[in-house]
Design a protein around this motif. Structure first.
Motif, short mmCIF file in Angstrom:
data_model
loop_
_atom_site.label_atom_id
_atom_site.label_comp_id
_atom_site.label_asym_id
_atom_site.label_seq_id
_atom_site.Cartn_x
_atom_site.Cartn_y
_atom_site.Cartn_z
N TYR A 99 10.26 7.44 -5.23
CA TYR A 99 8.70 7.66 -5.27
C TYR A 99 7.97 6.09 -5.18
CZ TYR A 99 4.06 8.87 -7.19
OH TYR A 99 3.02 9.14 -7.33
N ALA A 100 7.39 6.01 -4.08
CA ALA A 100 6.87 4.77 -3.66
C ALA A 100 5.91 4.18 -4.77
CB ALA A 100 5.94 4.74 -2.43
N ASN A 101 5.49 4.91 -5.71
CA ASN A 101 4.72 4.16 -6.65
C ASN A 101 5.46 3.83 -7.90
OD1 ASN A 101 2.40 4.88 -5.39
ND2 ASN A 101 1.65 6.47 -6.89
N SER A 148 3.55 11.43 5.85
CA SER A 148 3.82 9.95 5.19
C SER A 148 5.12 9.45 5.81
CB SER A 148 4.07 10.13 3.53
OG SER A 148 3.10 10.76 2.95
N SER A 151 1.96 8.25 -14.17
CA SER A 151 2.08 7.06 -13.68
C SER A 151 1.79 5.97 -14.99
CB SER A 151 0.78 6.87 -12.78
OG SER A 151 0.83 7.75 -11.78
N ILE A 186 1.79 7.14 1.02
CA ILE A 186 1.18 8.50 1.04
C ILE A 186 -0.26 8.45 1.40
CG2 ILE A 186 0.68 10.21 -0.58
CD1 ILE A 186 2.82 9.09 -2.28
N ARG A 187 -0.83 7.01 1.15
CA ARG A 187 -2.50 7.31 1.45
C ARG A 187 -2.71 6.11 2.34
NH1 ARG A 187 -5.72 9.33 -2.88
NH2 ARG A 187 -4.36 10.44 -4.53
N LYS A 188 -1.68 5.14 2.85
CA LYS A 188 -2.24 3.99 3.64
C LYS A 188 -2.91 4.58 4.89
CE LYS A 188 1.04 1.46 5.37
NZ LYS A 188 2.15 0.70 5.44
N TYR A 246 0.86 -1.17 0.03
CA TYR A 246 -0.14 0.09 -0.03
C TYR A 246 0.86 1.39 -0.06
CZ TYR A 246 -4.15 -2.92 1.07
OH TYR A 246 -5.05 -3.78 0.75
N SER A 247 0.51 2.15 -0.53
CA SER A 247 1.14 3.48 -0.51
C SER A 247 1.47 4.20 0.67
CB SER A 247 0.51 4.46 -1.55
OG SER A 247 1.10 5.71 -1.51
N ALA A 283 5.38 0.12 -7.16
CA ALA A 283 4.05 -0.74 -7.39
C ALA A 283 4.15 -0.94 -9.09
CB ALA A 283 2.89 0.00 -6.97
#
Length: 396
Positions: A122-124, A352, A98, A15-17, A12-13, A127
């Motif tokens: 950058y975490a994404n 974050s 993205s 930034i948003r988790k 999970y990000s 992913a």
């Protein structure tokens, strides 16, 4: 039924988790200052917004799979202002940066191939790499020297027969570090000798402070065909929601391969492209005012953080993020606690957790990423809340 192993490998990000905890805090009546996400509060250019009211289409149709030619022409002219000579045919419009990165991994790399990237990253990216079956290989940086790009030798030691690309982001998300021309030329030599791709995420190109020199990977003439620039309108014009980005590359084979994926997804966002193209009319005055505002916000946040005992934060040269080290054992637990158990005069902060931006397990556990995308008064208040929270957390 079981989901795929691929999806199990995606985290999970960071930034948003913690968003459910923030939502719960708001439901209890707390005001939450969002320093966790790079969502600017700066107004989108009026010309971009006005373009939506001027649509005279009777049908909201598919656009060409590589984006409207008129938008690619504007992008080509924009790049020429930075000494980058990409023709409209060398640009492909994507559904944000993205999609551009996901498509690049799928176009240029096979399952099990490796991409080297500096951490924190950058975490994404992680992913996207996992979804494409690509292994992200970290090269470490140090908060104590401002997350400077590692030496060419550090990159070269990581190259294996499966290495296909190096991915950089400058100015950097999450650290705000701006890579120097000397650092980029060091990468140029490695990419050339080993026949690698260099993916360069340059979505924060404008946001550079203190007169620091800027160099794009597109300026590295010895590897012109190896470089793919990834770009976006999200941050430049405060248009995260239009989901429009692009790639620019002189490599015809990469463009041809990527177009297969672009055609499969049909087209990038129609309305987003209309807004993006119109936003160029905002001109340099809009960008200059945004840069000045972010520079002031950076100083407010960094100076405030440095006033808190035990906090270490380097001063970034670009983007609108800082990575800070806090006097805690586990920043994720602290960030969660701020949302579940702490408030100051009915307010708290959302940060974050830094570990989610690292590939190496256990690294960055004391760090957080903070985005200075809220106004200076809110940043001042956020620093006060953070200071009091750290004091309370240490005395639990």
């Amino acid at each position: 039924m079981k989901v795929s192993e691929r999806i199990d490998r995606i985290a999970y990000s960071p930034i948003r988790k913690l968003a459910p905890l923030a939502d719960a805090a708001k439901s209890r009546g707390l005001k939450v200052f969002h320093l966790n996400i790079g969502q600017p509060d700066i107004h989108t250019p009026d010309c971009g917004l006005a373009s939506l009211g001027k649509i005279d289409r009777k049908v909201l149709e598919y656009s060409p799979s590589d984006g409207f030619l008129s938008l690619r022409e504007r992008l080509s002219a924009y790049y020429s202002g930075y000494g980058l000579d990409f023709s409209p045919s060398e640009i492909i419009v994507t559904t944000g940066a993205s999609e551009a990165l996901m498509f690049l991994f799928m176009t240029c790399m096979d399952f099990g191939d490796e991409v080297i990237m500096a951490e924190p990253t950058y975490a994404n990216y992680l992913a996207f790499a996992a979804a494409a079956g690509v292994r992200a290989v970290p090269v470490g940086t140090d908060i104590r020297d401002g997350f400077a790009l590692p030496s060419p030798e550090a990159f070269e030691r990581l190259i294996t027969p499966r290495t296909k690309a190096i991915l950089i982001c400058s100015p950097n998300n999450p650290s705000g570090t701006l890579y120097t021309p000397e650092e980029l030329r060091g990468l140029e030599d490695i990419v050339r000798r080993h026949g690698l791709y260099l993916f360069s995420d340059e979505v924060y190109r404008e946001f550079i402070y203190d007169g620091a020199p800027y160099m794009s990977a597109g300026h590295l003439d010895a590897i012109r065909d190896n470089v793919v620039i990834v770009d976006s309108f999200s941050k430049r014009f405060s248009e995260c929601g239009i989901r429009v980005g692009c790639i620019a590359t002189r490599n015809a084979e990469v463009r041809a391969g990527m177009m297969k994926l672009c055609q499969a997804r049909l087209s990038p966002p129609l309305l987003g492209q209309i807004v993006a193209e119109a936003s160029f009319d905002a001109g340099k005055d809009y960008i200059a005012s945004v840069i000045a505002e972010y520079s002031a916000r950076r100083d407010t946040l960094v100076d405030g953080l440095r006033s808190i005992p035990g906090v270490f934060v380097p001063k970034p040269s670009g983007a609108f993020y800082v990575m800070a080290e806090l006097p805690v054992d586990d920043a994720e637990k602290f960030c969660s606690w701020c949302l579940t158990d702490f408030s100051l005069e009915g307010e708290t902060v959302m940060l974050s957790p830094g570990a989610g931006f690292y590939i190496t397990p256990g690294v960055g556990r004391k760090q957080v990423r903070m985005a200075y995308v809220i106004n200076q008064k809110a940043l001042d208040k956020s620093v006060q809340i953070l200071s009091r929270a750290l004091d309370a957390y240490s005395r639990r």
